[in-house]
Design a protein around this motif. Sequence first.
Motif, PDB file in Angstrom:
ATOM      1  N   ALA A  10       0.829  -1.023   0.240  1.00 25.89           N
ATOM      2  CA  ALA A  10       0.342  -0.193  -0.528  1.00 25.89           C
ATOM      3  C   ALA A  10       0.709   1.479  -0.019  1.00 25.89           C
ATOM      4  O   ALA A  10       0.962   2.181  -0.630  1.00 25.89           O
ATOM      5  N   PRO A  11       2.049   1.639   0.944  1.00 26.43           N
ATOM      6  CA  PRO A  11       2.517   2.908   0.996  1.00 26.43           C
ATOM      7  C   PRO A  11       3.070   2.800  -0.619  1.00 26.43           C
ATOM      8  O   PRO A  11       3.647   4.303  -1.227  1.00 26.43           O
ATOM      9  N   GLU A  12       4.297   1.757  -1.363  1.00 20.84           N
ATOM     10  CA  GLU A  12       4.290   1.846  -1.755  1.00 20.84           C
ATOM     11  C   GLU A  12       3.602   2.323  -3.674  1.00 20.84           C
ATOM     12  O   GLU A  12       4.211   3.335  -4.207  1.00 20.84           O
ATOM     13  N   LEU A  13       2.527   2.097  -3.571  1.00 23.25           N
ATOM     14  CA  LEU A  13       1.560   2.053  -4.787  1.00 23.25           C
ATOM     15  C   LEU A  13       0.619   3.260  -4.563  1.00 23.25           C
ATOM     16  O   LEU A  13       1.173   4.395  -5.584  1.00 23.25           O
ATOM     17  N   ALA A  14       0.787   4.119  -3.259  1.00 27.93           N
ATOM     18  CA  ALA A  14      -0.032   5.341  -3.111  1.00 27.93           C
ATOM     19  C   ALA A  14       1.309   6.037  -3.136  1.00 27.93           C
ATOM     20  O   ALA A  14       1.127   7.200  -4.126  1.00 27.93           O
ATOM     21  N   ILE A  15       2.601   5.855  -2.888  1.00 25.68           N
ATOM     22  CA  ILE A  15       3.409   7.072  -3.397  1.00 25.68           C
ATOM     23  C   ILE A  15       3.907   7.128  -5.202  1.00 25.68           C
ATOM     24  O   ILE A  15       3.701   8.208  -5.684  1.00 25.68           O
ATOM     25  N   ARG A  16       3.829   6.480  -5.638  1.00 22.25           N
ATOM     26  CA  ARG A  16       3.876   6.021  -6.864  1.00 22.25           C
ATOM     27  C   ARG A  16       3.097   6.825  -7.899  1.00 22.25           C
ATOM     28  O   ARG A  16       2.810   7.139  -8.164  1.00 22.25           O
ATOM     29  N   ARG A  17       1.096   5.772  -7.120  1.00 25.82           N
ATOM     30  CA  ARG A  17       0.332   6.768  -7.948  1.00 25.82           C
ATOM     31  C   ARG A  17       0.136   8.153  -7.550  1.00 25.82           C
ATOM     32  O   ARG A  17       0.459   9.119  -8.098  1.00 25.82           O
ATOM     33  N   PHE A  18       0.324   8.828  -6.300  1.00 28.64           N
ATOM     34  CA  PHE A  18       0.545   9.989  -5.643  1.00 28.64           C
ATOM     35  C   PHE A  18       1.282  10.906  -7.205  1.00 28.64           C
ATOM     36  O   PHE A  18       1.449  12.411  -7.508  1.00 28.64           O
ATOM     37  N   GLY A  19       2.813  10.033  -6.931  1.00 29.29           N
ATOM     38  CA  GLY A  19       3.824  10.846  -7.748  1.00 29.29           C
ATOM     39  C   GLY A  19       3.374  10.527  -8.681  1.00 29.29           C
ATOM     40  O   GLY A  19       3.871  12.018  -9.626  1.00 29.29           O
ATOM     41  N   GLU A  20       2.828  10.477  -9.922  1.00 26.13           N
ATOM     42  CA  GLU A  20       2.266  10.298 -11.103  1.00 26.13           C
ATOM     43  C   GLU A  20       1.675  11.285 -11.435  1.00 26.13           C
ATOM     44  O   GLU A  20       1.953  12.238 -12.246  1.00 26.13           O
ATOM     45  N   TRP A  21       0.443  11.936 -10.378  1.00 28.38           N
ATOM     46  CA  TRP A  21      -0.616  12.542 -10.286  1.00 28.38           C
ATOM     47  C   TRP A  21      -0.067  13.777 -10.303  1.00 28.38           C
ATOM     48  O   TRP A  21      -0.367  14.602 -10.948  1.00 28.38           O
ATOM     49  N   LEU A  22       0.772  13.701  -9.666  1.00 28.26           N
ATOM     50  CA  LEU A  22       1.324  15.356  -8.676  1.00 28.26           C
ATOM     51  C   LEU A  22       2.172  15.743 -10.389  1.00 28.26           C
ATOM     52  O   LEU A  22       1.757  17.160 -10.214  1.00 28.26           O
ATOM     53  N   GLY A  23       2.637  15.059 -10.455  1.00 26.92           N
ATOM     54  CA  GLY A  23       3.903  15.106 -11.987  1.00 26.92           C
ATOM     55  C   GLY A  23       3.203  15.441 -13.379  1.00 26.92           C
ATOM     56  O   GLY A  23       3.408  16.291 -13.890  1.00 26.92           O
ATOM     57  N   HIS A  24       2.081  15.085 -13.262  1.00 29.02           N
ATOM     58  CA  HIS A  24       0.988  14.966 -14.347  1.00 29.02           C
ATOM     59  C   HIS A  24       0.599  16.866 -14.385  1.00 29.02           C
ATOM     60  O   HIS A  24      -0.205  17.877 -14.400  1.00 29.02           O
ATOM     61  N   HIS A  25      -0.395  17.526 -12.560  1.00 33.61           N
ATOM     62  CA  HIS A  25      -0.581  18.070 -12.047  1.00 33.61           C
ATOM     63  C   HIS A  25      -0.603  19.258 -11.787  1.00 33.61           C
ATOM     64  O   HIS A  25      -0.986  20.422 -11.905  1.00 33.61           O
TER      65      HIS A  25
END
Length: 82
Positions: A10-25
């Motif tokens: 869960a932490p690794e997935l959350a960090i990866r997804r958040f980073g992807e979202w952040l890079g886009h937004h």
Amino acid sequence: MPLSLVSRQAPELAIRRFGEWLGHHDPDVVSWADVTRDHCLEWLAHLTEEPTGRSGKPLGTVSRIQRGSGLSQFFRDTAAWQ
């Protein structure tokens, strides 16, 4: 998938997804030090609306809690490590 494996991922997935979202937004963010509370709240709101690739529906409540908890744990650990 066993629950223990899900909770460890869960932490690794959350960090990866958040980073992807952040890079886009907000591509101006270049460091974790640039991340604000507002970024995190916007991402959590995004999770309630954005359809997933697998089902085409937004994440369920438990999955959103896991993502939020995973990201929170990352920031707690990072603060503890200084």
